[in-house]
Structure formats: C-alpha cells, structure tokens
Design a protein around this motif. Structure first.
Motif, short mmCIF file in Angstrom:
data_model
loop_
_atom_site.label_atom_id
_atom_site.label_comp_id
_atom_site.label_asym_id
_atom_site.label_seq_id
_atom_site.Cartn_x
_atom_site.Cartn_y
_atom_site.Cartn_z
N CYS A 41 -3.36 -22.05 55.25
CA CYS A 41 -3.86 -23.21 55.98
C CYS A 41 -4.64 -24.11 55.04
O CYS A 41 -5.24 -23.64 54.06
N VAL A 42 -4.64 -25.41 55.32
CA VAL A 42 -5.46 -26.36 54.55
C VAL A 42 -6.35 -27.11 55.53
O VAL A 42 -5.92 -27.54 56.60
N ILE A 43 -7.63 -27.21 55.16
CA ILE A 43 -8.63 -27.88 56.00
C ILE A 43 -9.33 -28.95 55.17
O ILE A 43 -9.63 -28.74 53.99
N GLY A 44 -9.60 -30.06 55.80
CA GLY A 44 -10.35 -31.14 55.15
C GLY A 44 -10.57 -32.26 56.15
O GLY A 44 -9.90 -32.32 57.18
N ALA A 173 -7.60 -25.90 74.95
CA ALA A 173 -8.03 -24.67 74.27
C ALA A 173 -7.28 -23.43 74.76
O ALA A 173 -6.88 -22.57 73.96
N LEU A 174 -7.08 -23.31 76.08
CA LEU A 174 -6.40 -22.13 76.62
C LEU A 174 -4.94 -22.07 76.18
O LEU A 174 -4.45 -21.02 75.74
N ASP A 200 -9.23 -26.87 62.80
CA ASP A 200 -9.91 -25.82 63.56
C ASP A 200 -10.20 -24.62 62.65
O ASP A 200 -9.29 -23.91 62.23
N VAL A 201 -11.48 -24.42 62.34
CA VAL A 201 -11.89 -23.33 61.45
C VAL A 201 -11.48 -21.97 62.02
O VAL A 201 -10.96 -21.11 61.30
N ASP A 202 -11.71 -21.76 63.31
CA ASP A 202 -11.39 -20.46 63.92
C ASP A 202 -9.88 -20.21 63.93
O ASP A 202 -9.44 -19.08 63.75
N GLU A 203 -9.11 -21.27 64.14
CA GLU A 203 -7.65 -21.15 64.10
C GLU A 203 -7.19 -20.73 62.70
O GLU A 203 -6.32 -19.85 62.56
N ARG A 249 -16.43 -17.77 58.19
CA ARG A 249 -16.62 -18.95 59.04
C ARG A 249 -17.78 -19.81 58.54
O ARG A 249 -17.66 -21.03 58.44
N ASN A 250 -18.89 -19.18 58.21
CA ASN A 250 -20.05 -19.93 57.73
C ASN A 250 -19.74 -20.63 56.41
O ASN A 250 -20.21 -21.76 56.17
N HIS A 251 -18.96 -19.98 55.55
CA HIS A 251 -18.58 -20.58 54.28
C HIS A 251 -17.74 -21.84 54.51
O HIS A 251 -17.96 -22.88 53.87
N LEU A 252 -16.78 -21.76 55.43
CA LEU A 252 -15.91 -22.90 55.73
C LEU A 252 -16.71 -24.05 56.33
O LEU A 252 -16.55 -25.21 55.94
N VAL A 253 -17.58 -23.74 57.30
CA VAL A 253 -18.37 -24.78 57.96
C VAL A 253 -19.32 -25.44 56.96
O VAL A 253 -19.47 -26.67 56.94
#
Length: 281
Positions: A41-44, A173-174, A200-203, A249-253
């Motif tokens: 996954c890529v986030i930004g 969300a559901l 979505d970090v959790d995703e 999760r904390n690292h990503l956020v």
C-alpha cells in the motif's frame, strides 16, 4: 543480487512551469521494489502523486524520467498483464455483473470456450460474495456490490500486477469492512501482486505486507517503507490486539501529521531509496 518482480527506478513526473525554463515537479526520485505475490500500500496526502505513480505503472500515463521494470522487462503502455481497479467502479452499464467479468476474461483468453469463460467468471463473482446477483446490471447494484464486480473482474483476468486506486474510498465504513475481508480472502487464494493506494491507515495495516509513505508535494518523495509485522491471516477484530499494531499505527499517523512535510532531499540528498522501517517487537 535479489531479483524483484517490480522495480521502479528514479521515477519522476513534472509539467512545464509558468516560465519558459521552469517545471512543476509532482514527485521525483521514486525508488522502490515489489516482490512477486506481495501486497503493498502507498499512503500520502493529496497532491503528492500517488495516483500518477499508479497510472504510470498501469501504462495510462508517462513518466518524465525514470523506468519501470516488471518481471525483467521495461513496461510501456497498457497491458492485460496489469489490471486496474478504480474508485468509481468503471463498469459497462449495459452489461450484467457476470457480463462485465466475462468481458475481461474473454479479452484475456480469447481461445477459451464460452462455457469455460462463464465458469471461470462465476467462480470469481462467488468469491466476492455475489452469487445470485450475476444477472443484475450495475444500476441494480449498490455501490459496494459494483465495487465487488470490479474486483472480481480484475482478479478473474489474473494479471501479473493488480493496481488499486482507493477502491473503497466511496463506500461507507460497514461496506468497506466487508469488502476488505473478501479482498483478503481472494488475494490469499490467488497470491496476486498488488499495489494499492489508500488514505486509510487502518486499511493499510489490515491489508499490506509493506506500506510506502510519501512526503507532501510538490517534489514529493517516497520517504519510508514500513513493514507490517502482524502475521497472516489477519482479521480486523483481532489485529488491534497484536503487540505491534499501535506501534505501526502511531508511526504512520506521526508521519502523516508531521514528518510528511519534511524535505527528505535536504535531509538525505545522496540516497533516494526509502528508509526501511521494521517495528516488530
């Protein structure tokens, strides 16, 4: 030297600037690899060029510089070896759910009989939980069901690389949670190589083997490659109890809130490769 299935080397995308000799650099020096069967996954933040990178990998856009090598060959232009799932479903409205899948399967294997195409397509519709809805047209399906058809079509053509551009971004969300679970199930069976964009970090933690983090644009970079050390199979209700979950999760956020604003070309000008992060206990 290890052979990687996908190699992205010094990728750059820029557009002409307002002045004659100037340019607007969206991202630059993008360097990363993906192994066969890996889910990345890529986030930004918006504007950093995530979708542009995906479109270049799909052959729908051209890089200003750099190369993309898949399975030892430089890629150029679209190919059935690279499948794409977009956020907006991209279904043919005059075709049924089954016909939307068979359309892709017939293009992939024109020598197959009609019966084999149907059987193969039905199996993938069933994998995404659409058994019994195969004769409905997109207008008769909910948003979540339409996206399941898109996912079934993409996996049914069995591309070497599956590209997903925020495929669940428009869903509640559901519904998103249900389809994420089905995506995991179908991926575990097919062992596809997947490159997916998400906000979505959790995703990302639920789905990915690794998460690439991009700095803010313009002149965005892929700054970090974070290993998701939570073992598979994963379930949403269980991963939150794993000892590494909140570390990751904390690292990503923290990256998205603070470190994504940093100019890593100044911090680390000699090395354009992402920093490898492993937070395993």
């Amino acid at each position: 030297m290890k052979h990687h299935f996908l190699q992205i080397e010094n990728l750059k995308k820029s557009y002409p600037g307002p002045d004659k000799d100037s340019e607007l650099v969206i991202f630059e020096n993008a360097n990363f690899t993906i192994d066969k069967g890996e889910f990345v996954c890529v986030i930004g933040h918006s504007g950093c060029g995530k979708s542009t990178i995906l479109n270049i990998l799909a052959g729908l856009d051209e890089a200003s510089d750099g190369i993309v090598i898949m399975d030892g060959k430089e890629i150029s232009g679209p190919s059935l070896e690279r499948g794409v799932v977009f956020q907006n479903y991209s279904l043919l409205p005059w075709r049924t759910a089954l016909q939307n899948v068979t359309f892709g399967v017939q293009a992939r294997w024109p020598e197959w009989s009609k019966e084999k195409v149907q059987e193969h397509s039905l199996r993938f519709l069933e994998l995404v939980g659409l058994k019994g809805a195969e004769d409905r047209k997109p207008s008769q399906l909910s948003g979540g069901m339409r996206q399941r058809v898109s996912i079934a079509r993409a996996f049914a053509t069995q591309p070497q690389l599956l590209l997903m551009d925020e495929p669940f971004g428009a869903l509640d969300a559901l519904t998103r949670g249900v389809i994420q679970e089905e995506l995991i199930k179908i991926w575990e069976e097919s062992k596809q190589t997947v490159f997916m964009i998400t906000h979505d970090v959790d995703e990302a933690i639920l789905l990915a083997d690794r998460i690439l983090l991009m700095t803010n644009g313009p002149k965005a970079r892929i700054a970090e490659s974070v290993k998701v050390s939570i073992p598979r199979p994963r379930k949403r209700t269980e991963i939150i109890h794993h000892q590494d979950y909140y570390k990751i999760r904390n690292h990503l956020v923290d990256f998205l809130v603070d470190r994504s604003k940093q100019d890593i070309s100044v911090l680390n000008p000699k090395d354009a490769s992402p920093k490898i992060i492993d937070l395993a206990s």
